[in-house]
Write an enzyme that holds these catalytic residues in place. Structure first.
Site, PDB file in Angstrom:
ATOM      1  N   LYS A   1       0.890  -1.171   0.000  1.00 14.86           N
ATOM      2  CA  LYS A   1       0.000   0.000   0.000  1.00 14.86           C
ATOM      3  C   LYS A   1       0.924   1.216   0.000  1.00 14.86           C
ATOM      4  CE  LYS A   1      -1.624   3.126   2.004  1.00 14.86           C
ATOM      5  NZ  LYS A   1      -1.445   4.580   1.608  1.00 14.86           N
TER       6      LYS A   1
ATOM      7  N   GLY B   1      -4.408   3.426  -2.292  1.00 14.53           N
ATOM      8  CA  GLY B   1      -5.526   3.856  -1.444  1.00 14.53           C
ATOM      9  C   GLY B   1      -5.066   4.721  -0.294  1.00 14.53           C
TER      10      GLY B   1
ATOM     11  N   GLY C   1      -4.399   5.795   3.696  1.00 14.81           N
ATOM     12  CA  GLY C   1      -3.832   5.135   4.871  1.00 14.81           C
ATOM     13  C   GLY C   1      -4.872   4.593   5.842  1.00 14.81           C
ATOM     14  N   PRO C   2      -5.800   5.442   6.307  1.00 12.24           N
ATOM     15  CA  PRO C   2      -6.749   4.964   7.312  1.00 12.24           C
ATOM     16  C   PRO C   2      -7.755   3.930   6.765  1.00 12.24           C
ATOM     17  CG  PRO C   2      -6.600   7.362   7.323  1.00 12.24           C
ATOM     18  CD  PRO C   2      -5.877   6.893   6.103  1.00 12.24           C
TER      19      PRO C   2
ATOM     20  N   GLY D   1      -4.604   1.167   4.119  1.00 10.22           N
ATOM     21  CA  GLY D   1      -3.420   0.904   4.951  1.00 10.22           C
ATOM     22  C   GLY D   1      -3.804   0.167   6.222  1.00 10.22           C
TER      23      GLY D   1
ATOM     24  N   GLU E   1      10.030   1.958  10.347  1.00 12.41           N
ATOM     25  CA  GLU E   1      11.023   2.997  10.025  1.00 12.41           C
ATOM     26  C   GLU E   1      10.307   4.324  10.187  1.00 12.41           C
ATOM     27  OE1 GLU E   1      14.173   2.646   9.269  1.00 12.41           O
ATOM     28  OE2 GLU E   1      14.225   0.469   9.053  1.00 12.41           O
TER      29      GLU E   1
ATOM     30  N   CYS F   1      13.805  11.637   6.231  1.00 11.78           N
ATOM     31  CA  CYS F   1      13.674  11.314   7.655  1.00 11.78           C
ATOM     32  C   CYS F   1      15.014  11.359   8.375  1.00 11.78           C
ATOM     33  CB  CYS F   1      13.015   9.960   7.825  1.00 11.78           C
ATOM     34  SG  CYS F   1      13.705   8.727   6.734  1.00 11.78           S
TER      35      CYS F   1
ATOM     36  N   GLU G   1      10.011  16.848  14.373  1.00 11.23           N
ATOM     37  CA  GLU G   1      10.395  16.672  12.982  1.00 11.23           C
ATOM     38  C   GLU G   1       9.570  17.644  12.131  1.00 11.23           C
ATOM     39  OE1 GLU G   1       9.263  12.950  10.998  1.00 11.23           O
ATOM     40  OE2 GLU G   1      11.347  12.874  10.373  1.00 11.23           O
TER      41      GLU G   1
END
Ligand code: NAP
Ligand code: MG
Length: 462
Positions: A170, A201, A203-204, A207, A245, A279, A369
């Site tokens: 995904k 698609g 995430g919520p 995923g 990660e 990141c 971040e």
């Protein structure tokens, strides 16, 4: 830009179960460049079933044959590298040169490394009177972000394939075209049907359905710490393997003996590349108080040079978030020496390359971040103070140390609570384990350490 209107499941492009779609937007000019299906739990279920059905066959395929497929995949990526770079530039916005040199080239190197590792790795070892077999974990649910859209896919799919796992991917909603191109490459490479499956698609929706599917044996996630925490909790409850990660807030520590100009220039370039959406970016520069003013003016000068060359950030929400952090830095008393919150262009999601001086460790911009082209320069009193500040966040993904003497830099690096440290500007190594200490994650990607994540052991006693 080419877009498939289906999901790649069981070796073919198949229509999605529902009517929902995602518009893909070019962040440099805000134009819609494509539309892909937004998968539902039903699409995820179809993909997981395909992956489960393909698992016994692929797991039993000799490593040499898996290596051959990975070699073929690498070759397809090489043949299509210009198309990859163009697609990443169109949906992520990174300058074409960077897309070619990094977004296309690094995944080629990583796919190549796993073609070699699949062929040479010891999937069987003798331990006393036992033979230990390293077997695939099973069906992997891979969830990836948009900032290095192909690298993050390949860093999961290549070792999983090498291990003998099957996969449902995904990808991020902002960069699905790169993922579709990758699915085409897997197909062209002759990977058997069902071994790799793609569900685009949200995430919520897609995923979460993938992460929670009982037919998934392991979830490998790259993204924010907030989502990673939820995925880790769900995996724990289901007693599933999980690799995370997550975010970072890495320190670039310039010791007094270092080549200051070089350390500052490389440090600024590190933060500004990919518009700060890395990141592992060294977003906190730590400089000794005696060199502080000089370092700040060098950093401001270096950042100003990026003004015209920097790409946009990925979407409007990210731009607003980054500008919000810049406002917060000003409000908390940091001193702007380059850039600022104003939009540098009328069109596109651009943020000015920004440098803050007089940043203190408790400020929000020194702790959270930002994921944009924003550098904070902090002052330290002595080496112990530098170490305390460097280790003083919840993250521990990467970092850098500069010193006149390599041994001095290594001694400092060994005391940093972080998964990677570049010594005096060391180069990216696609075989070196990558991953986080503390809240930057669980597990490692790349090289043999990345392969081990997708293997489990079975001991036979004689
Ligand atoms: P994100 O929101 O966590 O998204 C990452 C992936 O997870 C996307 O595919 C996303 O789908 C999906 N997702 C979102 N909510 C989910 C849920 N409830 N269940 C399952 N999947 C879900 O992160 P992002 O904002 O896209 O990416 C930036 C963040 O990723 C930064 O914090 C950065 O540090 C981190 N990152 C870490 C690494 C690393 O290697 N350590 C590498 C790159 C990025 P959508 O696309 O639909 O949101
Ligand atoms: Mg998101």
């Amino acid at each position: 830009m080419k877009a498939h209107d289906g999901m790649y499941i069981d070796g073919a492009w198949r229509p999605a179960h529902g009517p929902d779609t995602i518009d893909v937007v070019n962040p440099a000019d805000e134009q819609v460049i494509g539309r892909v299906p937004a998968g539902s739990a039903l699409d995820v279920d179809a993909a997981v079933r395909a992956a489960r059905a393909a698992l016994p066959g692929w797991a039993a395929t000799p490593p040499a044959e898996r290596a051959a497929r990975l070699g073929a995949l690498r070759d397809v990526l090489v043949a299509r590298k210009d198309e990859i770079a163009g697609t990443v530039t169109a949906e992520l916005g990174s300058p074409l040169k960077f897309s070619q040199a990094v977004h296309a080239a690094v995944p080629i190197a990583v796919a190549g490394s796993y073609a070699e590792l699949a062929a040479t790795h010891a999937f069987e070892e003798k331990v006393g009177t036992s033979v230990v077999h390293h077997e695939p974990v099973g069906v992997v649910g891979a969830i990836t972000p948009w900032n290095y859209p192909l690298h993050q896919i390949v860093a999961k799919v290549a070792p999983a394939l090498a291990a003998g796992c099957t996969i449902v991917l995904k990808p991020a909603e902002d960069t699905p075209l790169t993922a579709q191109l990758f699915a085409e490459a897997v197909h062209e490479a002759g990977v058997p049907a069902g071994v790799f499956n793609l569900v685009t698609g949200l995430g919520p929706v897609a995923g979460q359905a993938l992460a929670e599917h009982p037919g998934v044996d392991m979830v490998s996630f790259t993204g924010s710490t907030a989502v990673g925490r939820r995925i880790g909790a769900a995996a724990g409850a289901a007693v599933k393997r999980v690799a995370l990660e997550l975010g970072g807030k890495s320190a670039n520590v310039i010791l007094p003996s270092a080549d200051l100009a070089k350390a500052v220039n490389v440090g600024v370039a590190n933060v500004m590349s990919n518009s700060g959406q890395t990141c592992s970016a060294w977003t906190r520069m730590l400089v000794h108080r005696d060199q502080y003013d000089e370092a700040v003016s060098l950093a401001a000068e270096a950042a100003a040079k990026y003004g015209d060359r920097i790409g946009p950030v990925v979407n409007a929400k990210q731009r607003d978030r980054v500008r919000g952090y810049i406002d917060k830095g000003v409000a908390e008393g940091a001193r702007l020496v380059a850039g600022g919150p104003e939009a540098p262009r009328e069109q596109g999601y651009f943020v000015s390359p920004t440098v803050f001086a007089d940043v203190t460790e408790e400020m929000t911009i020194a702790q959270e971040e930002i994921f944009g082209p924003v550098l904070s320069v902090l002052r330290y009193e002595d080496e112990e103070d530098a170490l305390r500040i460097a280790n003083g966040t919840v993250y521990g993904l990467a970092g850098a140390v500069w010193a006149g003497d390599e041994a001095e830099a290594v001694a400092f690096a060994r005391r940093m609570d972080t998964g990677q440290v570049d010594v005096n500007g060391g180069r990216f190594n696609p075989l070196a384990p990558f991953g986080g200490y503390k809240q930057s994650g669980v597990g490692r990607e790349l090289g043999t350490h990345g392969l081990a994540e997708y293997l489990q052991t079975k001991s036979l006693q004689f």
